[in-house]
Scaffold this motif. Structure first.
Motif, PDB file in Angstrom:
ATOM      1  N   ASP A  52       0.849  -1.199   0.000  1.00 29.49           N
ATOM      2  CA  ASP A  52       0.000   0.000   0.000  1.00 29.49           C
ATOM      3  C   ASP A  52       0.884   1.248   0.000  1.00 29.49           C
ATOM      4  OD1 ASP A  52      -3.008  -0.961   0.904  1.00 29.49           O
ATOM      5  OD2 ASP A  52      -1.423  -2.280   1.602  1.00 29.49           O
ATOM      6  N   LYS A 108       0.767   2.832  -7.371  1.00 32.56           N
ATOM      7  CA  LYS A 108       0.312   2.079  -8.547  1.00 32.56           C
ATOM      8  C   LYS A 108      -0.728   2.828  -9.362  1.00 32.56           C
ATOM      9  CE  LYS A 108      -0.954  -1.330  -5.816  1.00 32.56           C
ATOM     10  NZ  LYS A 108      -2.399  -1.246  -5.817  1.00 32.56           N
ATOM     11  N   GLU A 159      -8.755  -5.482  -7.791  1.00 29.73           N
ATOM     12  CA  GLU A 159      -9.116  -6.521  -6.828  1.00 29.73           C
ATOM     13  C   GLU A 159      -8.696  -6.098  -5.429  1.00 29.73           C
ATOM     14  OE1 GLU A 159      -8.081 -10.522  -7.725  1.00 29.73           O
ATOM     15  OE2 GLU A 159      -9.428 -10.533  -9.433  1.00 29.73           O
ATOM     16  N   PRO A 160      -9.408  -6.490  -4.366  1.00 27.97           N
ATOM     17  CA  PRO A 160     -10.707  -7.127  -4.510  1.00 27.97           C
ATOM     18  C   PRO A 160     -11.712  -6.127  -5.066  1.00 27.97           C
ATOM     19  CG  PRO A 160     -10.252  -6.665  -2.190  1.00 27.97           C
ATOM     20  CD  PRO A 160      -9.024  -6.306  -2.957  1.00 27.97           C
ATOM     21  N   ARG A 220     -15.245  -6.422  -1.135  1.00 31.32           N
ATOM     22  CA  ARG A 220     -14.135  -5.516  -0.818  1.00 31.32           C
ATOM     23  C   ARG A 220     -14.430  -4.713   0.459  1.00 31.32           C
ATOM     24  NH1 ARG A 220     -10.031  -2.721  -3.759  1.00 31.32           N
ATOM     25  NH2 ARG A 220      -9.541  -0.753  -2.760  1.00 31.32           N
ATOM     26  N   LEU A 251     -11.947  -4.902   3.595  1.00 33.11           N
ATOM     27  CA  LEU A 251     -11.151  -3.744   4.039  1.00 33.11           C
ATOM     28  C   LEU A 251     -11.560  -3.242   5.415  1.00 33.11           C
ATOM     29  CD1 LEU A 251     -10.517  -1.538   0.868  1.00 33.11           C
ATOM     30  CD2 LEU A 251      -9.358  -3.583   1.643  1.00 33.11           C
ATOM     31  N   ARG A 306     -12.522 -12.830  -6.641  1.00 31.22           N
ATOM     32  CA  ARG A 306     -11.732 -13.081  -7.872  1.00 31.22           C
ATOM     33  C   ARG A 306     -12.490 -13.983  -8.836  1.00 31.22           C
ATOM     34  NH1 ARG A 306      -6.660 -14.100  -5.427  1.00 31.22           N
ATOM     35  NH2 ARG A 306      -6.593 -11.828  -5.479  1.00 31.22           N
ATOM     36  N   ASP A 354      -5.485  -3.776 -11.092  1.00 37.56           N
ATOM     37  CA  ASP A 354      -4.810  -3.352  -9.869  1.00 37.56           C
ATOM     38  C   ASP A 354      -4.914  -4.513  -8.876  1.00 37.56           C
ATOM     39  OD1 ASP A 354      -3.906  -2.053  -7.620  1.00 37.56           O
ATOM     40  OD2 ASP A 354      -5.147  -0.267  -7.900  1.00 37.56           O
ATOM     41  N   ARG A 355      -3.885  -5.299  -8.777  1.00 39.61           N
ATOM     42  CA  ARG A 355      -3.750  -6.493  -7.914  1.00 39.61           C
ATOM     43  C   ARG A 355      -4.478  -7.713  -8.467  1.00 39.61           C
ATOM     44  NH1 ARG A 355      -1.370  -4.856  -3.339  1.00 39.61           N
ATOM     45  NH2 ARG A 355      -1.802  -2.786  -2.522  1.00 39.61           N
ATOM     46  N   PHE A 356      -3.863  -8.888  -8.194  1.00 34.41           N
ATOM     47  CA  PHE A 356      -4.471 -10.178  -8.552  1.00 34.41           C
ATOM     48  C   PHE A 356      -3.909 -11.206  -7.562  1.00 34.41           C
ATOM     49  CE2 PHE A 356      -4.992 -13.826 -11.672  1.00 34.41           C
ATOM     50  CZ  PHE A 356      -6.373 -13.771 -11.739  1.00 34.41           C
ATOM     51  N   ALA A 396      -1.134 -10.840  -4.939  1.00 35.70           N
ATOM     52  CA  ALA A 396      -1.427 -10.094  -3.706  1.00 35.70           C
ATOM     53  C   ALA A 396      -1.864 -11.033  -2.592  1.00 35.70           C
ATOM     54  CB  ALA A 396      -2.501  -9.042  -3.967  1.00 35.70           C
ATOM     55  N   GLN A 446      -1.784 -12.447   2.347  1.00 37.85           N
ATOM     56  CA  GLN A 446      -2.319 -13.469   3.248  1.00 37.85           C
ATOM     57  C   GLN A 446      -1.243 -14.510   3.607  1.00 37.85           C
ATOM     58  OE1 GLN A 446      -4.542 -12.001   0.799  1.00 37.85           O
ATOM     59  NE2 GLN A 446      -5.146 -10.910   2.659  1.00 37.85           N
ATOM     60  N   ASP A 486      -7.398   1.909   5.850  1.00 32.88           N
ATOM     61  CA  ASP A 486      -8.247   0.722   5.953  1.00 32.88           C
ATOM     62  C   ASP A 486      -7.542  -0.340   6.806  1.00 32.88           C
ATOM     63  OD1 ASP A 486      -6.540  -0.895   4.319  1.00 32.88           O
ATOM     64  OD2 ASP A 486      -7.470  -0.073   2.511  1.00 32.88           O
ATOM     65  N   PHE A 498      -5.924  -3.003   6.154  1.00 33.04           N
ATOM     66  CA  PHE A 498      -4.580  -3.400   5.749  1.00 33.04           C
ATOM     67  C   PHE A 498      -3.590  -2.272   5.997  1.00 33.04           C
ATOM     68  CE2 PHE A 498      -7.349  -6.252   3.392  1.00 33.04           C
ATOM     69  CZ  PHE A 498      -6.743  -7.465   3.662  1.00 33.04           C
ATOM     70  N   GLU A 499      -4.015  -1.055   5.649  1.00 35.52           N
ATOM     71  CA  GLU A 499      -3.103   0.094   5.814  1.00 35.52           C
ATOM     72  C   GLU A 499      -2.747   0.344   7.284  1.00 35.52           C
ATOM     73  OE1 GLU A 499      -4.694   2.410   1.808  1.00 35.52           O
ATOM     74  OE2 GLU A 499      -5.578   2.862   3.757  1.00 35.52           O
TER      75      GLU A 499
HETATM   76  P1  TYD Z   1      -5.768  -1.461  -2.951  1.00 37.13           P
HETATM   77  O1  TYD Z   1      -6.819  -1.411  -3.997  1.00 37.13           O
HETATM   78  O2  TYD Z   1      -4.370  -1.365  -3.367  1.00 37.13           O
HETATM   79  O3  TYD Z   1      -6.070  -0.380  -1.827  1.00 37.13           O
HETATM   80  P2  TYD Z   1      -6.280   1.195  -2.035  1.00 37.13           P
HETATM   81  O4  TYD Z   1      -7.644   1.392  -2.605  1.00 37.13           O
HETATM   82  O5  TYD Z   1      -6.146   1.667  -0.616  1.00 37.13           O
HETATM   83  O6  TYD Z   1      -5.190   1.653  -2.953  1.00 37.13           O
HETATM   84  O7  TYD Z   1      -5.920  -2.865  -2.185  1.00 37.13           O
HETATM   85  C1  TYD Z   1      -6.790  -3.102  -1.176  1.00 37.13           C
HETATM   86  C2  TYD Z   1      -6.134  -3.933  -0.104  1.00 37.13           C
HETATM   87  O8  TYD Z   1      -6.428  -5.320  -0.259  1.00 37.13           O
HETATM   88  C3  TYD Z   1      -4.630  -3.804  -0.049  1.00 37.13           C
HETATM   89  O9  TYD Z   1      -4.273  -3.404   1.261  1.00 37.13           O
HETATM   90  C4  TYD Z   1      -4.125  -5.206  -0.266  1.00 37.13           C
HETATM   91  C5  TYD Z   1      -5.284  -6.089   0.051  1.00 37.13           C
HETATM   92  N1  TYD Z   1      -5.325  -7.350  -0.702  1.00 37.13           N
HETATM   93  C6  TYD Z   1      -5.003  -8.544  -0.073  1.00 37.13           C
HETATM   94  O10 TYD Z   1      -4.654  -8.538   1.112  1.00 37.13           O
HETATM   95  N2  TYD Z   1      -5.079  -9.722  -0.773  1.00 37.13           N
HETATM   96  C7  TYD Z   1      -5.470  -9.773  -2.078  1.00 37.13           C
HETATM   97  O11 TYD Z   1      -5.536 -10.868  -2.683  1.00 37.13           O
HETATM   98  C8  TYD Z   1      -5.807  -8.527  -2.725  1.00 37.13           C
HETATM   99  C9  TYD Z   1      -6.258  -8.533  -4.141  1.00 37.13           C
HETATM  100  C10 TYD Z   1      -5.722  -7.342  -1.996  1.00 37.13           C
END
Ligand code: TYD
Length: 211
Positions: free
Chosen positions: A18, A22, A45-46, A56, A60, A77, A98-100, A103, A108, A157, A159-160
């Motif tokens: 994060d 990107k 994703e998600p 999502r 989050l 997914r 944006d992510r697959f 990630a 995880q 969120d 994760f952040e």
């Molecule tokens: P992201 O879209 O990068 O967040 P933002 O909108 O804040 O830029 O991603 C959302 C969060 O989901 C990010 O912290 C990573 C997490 N994530 C996982 O933990 N596993 C996964 O498989 C995916 C796709 C995302």
């Protein structure tokens, strides 16, 4: 692979911790490809579908077991592949995502300690035959990324809010995957200036003879 006489589209994914920057680069690449006449679907994703965006919100915001987290990531997914990614690629459109699944291995498995074989099993179930054609990994130290996240002023969120050592593990997991599959991954130094990163992305397409 071809469908109804046309070439299959290319599947490009964007990964990194994060705050790696990107989004700006995905916007720039999508813009560049469209100027060159490529039809591109930009997605994330998600998310990426109505159901996926609901998942999502849960992912989050709500605390959950790591297995639940991994399964919900793959549930989102599954919908995304069925409704958006596969139909676009089959129609010859490119997909900038944006992510697959990388990630899930990074966050995880690397970050939260999910057993890798569980992620392998979900991947084998959900997309046995599908892998990105190209993956950009935006790499930077977690301190620099955290400073960028804080600078947005938005509420962090779930994760952040994780600690630095979590992001160290996520970063290490991403780098390990990138080194294992050098043909698919392109590692970008995300501390560099925006236009240098954009140039590296454009150069990667050129190396492959893509538009
Ligand atoms: P992201 O879209 O990068 O967040 P933002 O909108 O804040 O830029 O991603 C959302 C969060 O989901 C990010 O912290 C990573 C997490 N994530 C996982 O933990 N596993 C996964 O498989 C995916 C796709 C995302």
């Amino acid at each position: 692979m071809t469908t109804s006489g046309g070439a299959r589209g290319r599947f490009i994914t964007f990964e990194g911790i994060d705050g790696a920057g990107k989004s700006t680069q995905i916007d720039a690449l999508v813009e560049l490809l469209r100027r060159r006449g490529v039809e591109v679907v930009r997605t994330r994703e998600p998310g990426g579908t109505a159901l996926g965006e609901k998942l999502r919100q849960l992912l989050l915001n709500d605390a959950m077991h790591v297995d639940t987290e991994a399964m919900l990531m793959f549930a989102a997914r599954r919908e995304h592949i069925a409704q958006v990614i596969e139909p676009a690629l089959a129609a010859g459109k490119w997909v900038a995502c944006d992510r697959f699944t990388d990630a899930t291995y990074a966050y995880q498995v690397g970050g939260r300690g999910l057993e890798p074989k569980r992620c392998d099993a979900l991947e084998a179930w959900v997309h046995p035959g599908l892998q990105p054609d190209l993956t950009f990994l935006f790499d930077l130290p977690p301190e620099a990324a955290a400073a960028r996240v804080a600078a947005t002023g938005a509420a962090p969120d779930r994760f952040e809010q994780e600690r630095r050592d979590f992001f160290e593990r996520v970063r290490a997991a991403y780098l390990e995957r990138a080194h294992r599959e050098p043909g698919r991954f392109r590692i970008l130094d995300a501390t560099r200036a925006r236009d240098e990163i954009a140039a590296a992305i454009a150069a990667t397409l050129a190396e492959r003879g893509w538009p």
